[in-house]
Motif scaffolding. Structure first.
Motif, PDB file in Angstrom:
ATOM      1  N   PHE A  58     -23.285 -69.095  76.795  1.00  0.00           N
ATOM      2  CA  PHE A  58     -23.899 -70.028  75.839  1.00  0.00           C
ATOM      3  C   PHE A  58     -24.107 -69.382  74.478  1.00  0.00           C
ATOM      4  O   PHE A  58     -23.762 -69.954  73.438  1.00  0.00           O
ATOM      5  N   TYR A  59     -24.696 -68.174  74.451  1.00  0.00           N
ATOM      6  CA  TYR A  59     -25.003 -67.526  73.181  1.00  0.00           C
ATOM      7  C   TYR A  59     -23.832 -66.729  72.607  1.00  0.00           C
ATOM      8  O   TYR A  59     -23.804 -66.465  71.404  1.00  0.00           O
ATOM      9  N   GLY A  60     -22.905 -66.309  73.442  1.00  0.00           N
ATOM     10  CA  GLY A  60     -21.792 -65.484  72.989  1.00  0.00           C
ATOM     11  C   GLY A  60     -21.799 -64.095  73.577  1.00  0.00           C
ATOM     12  O   GLY A  60     -20.755 -63.461  73.685  1.00  0.00           O
ATOM     13  N   PHE A  61     -22.964 -63.594  73.955  1.00  0.00           N
ATOM     14  CA  PHE A  61     -23.054 -62.285  74.592  1.00  0.00           C
ATOM     15  C   PHE A  61     -24.328 -62.225  75.425  1.00  0.00           C
ATOM     16  O   PHE A  61     -25.238 -63.038  75.258  1.00  0.00           O
ATOM     17  N   ALA A  62     -24.362 -61.252  76.327  1.00  0.00           N
ATOM     18  CA  ALA A  62     -25.540 -61.043  77.167  1.00  0.00           C
ATOM     19  C   ALA A  62     -25.739 -59.549  77.363  1.00  0.00           C
ATOM     20  O   ALA A  62     -24.771 -58.781  77.377  1.00  0.00           O
ATOM     21  N   VAL A  63     -27.003 -59.155  77.516  1.00  0.00           N
ATOM     22  CA  VAL A  63     -27.360 -57.744  77.701  1.00  0.00           C
ATOM     23  C   VAL A  63     -28.372 -57.653  78.834  1.00  0.00           C
ATOM     24  O   VAL A  63     -29.354 -58.401  78.865  1.00  0.00           O
ATOM     25  N   ALA A  64     -28.131 -56.731  79.763  1.00  0.00           N
ATOM     26  CA  ALA A  64     -29.067 -56.472  80.859  1.00  0.00           C
ATOM     27  C   ALA A  64     -29.334 -54.975  80.930  1.00  0.00           C
ATOM     28  O   ALA A  64     -28.416 -54.166  80.777  1.00  0.00           O
ATOM     29  N   GLU A  65     -30.589 -54.630  81.154  1.00  0.00           N
ATOM     30  CA  GLU A  65     -30.968 -53.225  81.283  1.00  0.00           C
ATOM     31  C   GLU A  65     -30.978 -52.825  82.747  1.00  0.00           C
ATOM     32  O   GLU A  65     -31.538 -53.527  83.596  1.00  0.00           O
ATOM     33  N   CYS A  66     -30.346 -51.699  83.036  1.00  0.00           N
ATOM     34  CA  CYS A  66     -30.297 -51.173  84.401  1.00  0.00           C
ATOM     35  C   CYS A  66     -31.510 -50.283  84.642  1.00  0.00           C
ATOM     36  O   CYS A  66     -31.743 -49.324  83.894  1.00  0.00           O
TER      37      CYS A  66
ATOM     38  N   ARG B 183     -24.754 -45.661  79.606  1.00  0.00           N
ATOM     39  CA  ARG B 183     -24.870 -46.021  81.019  1.00  0.00           C
ATOM     40  C   ARG B 183     -26.266 -46.530  81.374  1.00  0.00           C
ATOM     41  O   ARG B 183     -26.825 -46.206  82.416  1.00  0.00           O
ATOM     42  N   LYS B 184     -26.820 -47.310  80.491  1.00  0.00           N
ATOM     43  CA  LYS B 184     -28.155 -47.866  80.702  1.00  0.00           C
ATOM     44  C   LYS B 184     -28.160 -49.383  80.555  1.00  0.00           C
ATOM     45  O   LYS B 184     -28.951 -50.071  81.207  1.00  0.00           O
ATOM     46  N   PHE B 185     -27.275 -49.922  79.705  1.00  0.00           N
ATOM     47  CA  PHE B 185     -27.254 -51.361  79.436  1.00  0.00           C
ATOM     48  C   PHE B 185     -25.876 -51.939  79.762  1.00  0.00           C
ATOM     49  O   PHE B 185     -24.850 -51.431  79.312  1.00  0.00           O
ATOM     50  N   TRP B 186     -25.896 -52.998  80.559  1.00  0.00           N
ATOM     51  CA  TRP B 186     -24.681 -53.763  80.869  1.00  0.00           C
ATOM     52  C   TRP B 186     -24.603 -54.923  79.894  1.00  0.00           C
ATOM     53  O   TRP B 186     -25.555 -55.691  79.754  1.00  0.00           O
ATOM     54  N   HIS B 187     -23.471 -55.073  79.224  1.00  0.00           N
ATOM     55  CA  HIS B 187     -23.329 -56.191  78.287  1.00  0.00           C
ATOM     56  C   HIS B 187     -21.878 -56.662  78.263  1.00  0.00           C
ATOM     57  O   HIS B 187     -20.955 -55.931  78.629  1.00  0.00           O
ATOM     58  N   PHE B 188     -21.691 -57.895  77.852  1.00  0.00           N
ATOM     59  CA  PHE B 188     -20.351 -58.447  77.638  1.00  0.00           C
ATOM     60  C   PHE B 188     -20.435 -59.490  76.542  1.00  0.00           C
ATOM     61  O   PHE B 188     -21.512 -59.982  76.198  1.00  0.00           O
ATOM     62  N   HIS B 189     -19.301 -59.828  75.944  1.00  0.00           N
ATOM     63  CA  HIS B 189     -19.247 -60.919  74.979  1.00  0.00           C
ATOM     64  C   HIS B 189     -18.119 -61.865  75.360  1.00  0.00           C
ATOM     65  O   HIS B 189     -17.195 -61.490  76.086  1.00  0.00           O
TER      66      HIS B 189
ATOM     67  N   ASP C 253     -15.963 -59.009  86.520  1.00  0.00           N
ATOM     68  CA  ASP C 253     -15.145 -57.963  85.915  1.00  0.00           C
ATOM     69  C   ASP C 253     -15.968 -57.052  85.017  1.00  0.00           C
ATOM     70  O   ASP C 253     -15.823 -55.824  85.065  1.00  0.00           O
ATOM     71  N   SER C 254     -16.847 -57.644  84.196  1.00  0.00           N
ATOM     72  CA  SER C 254     -17.653 -56.812  83.293  1.00  0.00           C
ATOM     73  C   SER C 254     -18.620 -55.925  84.082  1.00  0.00           C
ATOM     74  O   SER C 254     -18.870 -54.777  83.716  1.00  0.00           O
ATOM     75  N   PHE C 255     -19.161 -56.457  85.196  1.00  0.00           N
ATOM     76  CA  PHE C 255     -20.044 -55.648  86.042  1.00  0.00           C
ATOM     77  C   PHE C 255     -19.262 -54.521  86.707  1.00  0.00           C
ATOM     78  O   PHE C 255     -19.728 -53.375  86.765  1.00  0.00           O
ATOM     79  N   ASN C 256     -18.083 -54.839  87.238  1.00  0.00           N
ATOM     80  CA  ASN C 256     -17.278 -53.823  87.922  1.00  0.00           C
ATOM     81  C   ASN C 256     -16.896 -52.678  86.993  1.00  0.00           C
ATOM     82  O   ASN C 256     -16.852 -51.511  87.409  1.00  0.00           O
ATOM     83  N   ARG C 257     -16.621 -53.005  85.736  1.00  0.00           N
ATOM     84  CA  ARG C 257     -16.191 -51.989  84.783  1.00  0.00           C
ATOM     85  C   ARG C 257     -17.349 -51.130  84.270  1.00  0.00           C
ATOM     86  O   ARG C 257     -17.112 -50.078  83.674  1.00  0.00           O
ATOM     87  N   SER C 258     -18.567 -51.593  84.486  1.00  0.00           N
ATOM     88  CA  SER C 258     -19.719 -50.859  83.958  1.00  0.00           C
ATOM     89  C   SER C 258     -20.633 -50.388  85.085  1.00  0.00           C
ATOM     90  O   SER C 258     -20.482 -49.279  85.591  1.00  0.00           O
TER      91      SER C 258
END
Length: 396
Positions: free
Chosen positions: A119-127, A173-179, A324-329
């Protein structure tokens, strides 16, 4: 004697990136004198002078909320699992470890929140990492608000704070993000559905305001009071108060010599406000789901099936993007820390239309009787995940 053509001189490959966006030479960007942070290229955000709170308001629309919820739930309701990256024992242990971690943190809930990146164009999650003996564990994935982040020229997220409005560098290696949604790789902010939904929602809300005014004007007659030429200011005020009381009271009184009557509004033709709102709702559904028939009735069975297939393709693309973005990070990081010799496992979701597999199974049984053996890739593609194969057992 014929001339021998000379061979073109070999050109060695250039291994460095040339058309970067962070060196100040990108003509599509206005850095505003800030070389440490990229600005979003979203024209709606730029021209409306706002941040992502502008798009948070778009989510309040009923049609946006309904259709986007439908899109997210189609992903989170699908079956998911973790596939080993290889047949060896270490790779299968890494897959089991990741599966346990995702079950513990609630993978469907995390997926639902990360889908707002569409919806917004990107997302960020902290591990949030933990420790269990020799293993690094994933204790939680905290999905953060988009407007808390900017990106540096290399596309890495930076945290916006009161003391660092342009962004604070974050550890690796702390934040997972994709756009998602952008037509190029120069903008880590992506271009979300909100960019395309803003104007249909804007026009719809203004149309509703006009519709309410219309209903007030043509649904209730206007009260008109007449007073004699020699009426005093006090008498005029009393008459005006009586007219206002018509809206709420069942009975009123007016001074002698003054008259009250109701004026009925009239107009010709048909009112088109309702069709205009329907048109905006259809535009919202088309942007969100790439079709309209799974939200609105009509169109016939064939068209409905086609539209459902289109929606399923959109949902599958969302599921693949998250996985895919999770697997790569995150998946790759955990494997490198805990199982360094393993092939990284793959998180998957099965998003497909239900079909009768009995004819396919009968055909495969006949082929098996003829001596043909299906590959593991064919089995997974045809019958889904969750199968083990002889080579997997032999690897033990």
């Amino acid at each position: 004697m014929a001339k021998v053509k000379s061979r073109a001189k070999a050109v060695n490959p250039l291994f460095r990136e040339v058309a970067v966006s962070g060196d100040g030479r990108d003509i599509t960007r206005d850095f505003g004198g800030l070389m440490n942070a990229l600005l979003p290229q979203d024209s709606v955000l730029r021209d409306r002078g706002g941040d992502y709170t502008l798009y948070e308001d778009v989510l309040r629309d009923d049609q946006v909320a309904s259709t986007f919820q439908q899109r997210r739930m189609a992903v989170t309701s699908a079956e998911w699992g973790v596939r080993p990256g290889g047949p060896d024992r270490e790779s299968r242990m890494a897959a089991d470890f990741l599966l346990g971690a995702l079950n513990r943190i609630g993978w469907d809930n995390v997926t639902d929140k990360m889908l707002y990146g569409i919806f917004y164009g990107f997302a960020v999650a902290e591990c949030l990492w933990g420790r269990d003996g020799r293993f690094v564990t994933l204790e939680a994935l905290r999905v953060r608000k988009q407007r808390r982040f900017t990106f540096d020229p290399l596309g890495r997220p930076m945290l916006v704070t009161p003391g660092e409005p342009n962004g604070l560098a974050l550890p690796g290696r702390k934040f997972w993000h994709f756009h998602a949604g952008a037509d190029n790789d120069d903008d880590p902010y992506g271009l979300g559905l909100a960019h395309w939904l803003y104007w249909p929602v804007f026009f719809k809300r203004n149309g509703l305001k006009l519709w309410l005014i219309f209903m007030d004007k043509f649904g209730m007659p206007t009260a008109m009071g007449s007073y004699p030429a020699n009426a005093t200011d006090e008498e005029k005020r009393r008459l005006l108060a009586a007219l206002r009381a018509i809206q709420t009271d069942s009975g009123i009184i007016v001074p002698e010599g003054m008259k009250v009557e109701l004026i009925e509004s009239s107009r010709g033709g048909q009112v088109s406000y309702e069709s205009f709102i329907d048109r905006m709702n259809a535009a919202i559904a088309k942007v969100t789901l790439s079709q309209t028939l799974t939200t609105d009735a009509g169109g016939g069975q064939y068209r409905a099936d086609v539209h459902k297939h289109v929606r399923n393709e959109v949902v599958k693309a969302d599921a693949d993007l998250i996985s895919d973005s999770f697997n790569r990070s995150v998946g790759a990081w955990l494997t490198a820390w805990n199982f360094p010799t393993a092939h990284p496992p793959k998180v998957w979701r099965r998003v497909s239309e239900d079909q009768d597999q009995r004819p396919i199974a009968e055909r495969d049984r006949m082929l098996f009787g003829m001596g043909l053996r299906p590959s593991a890739a064919y089995i997974r593609a045809t019958y889904g995940e969750g199968w083990t194969f002889p080579e997997d057992r032999e690897a033990d």
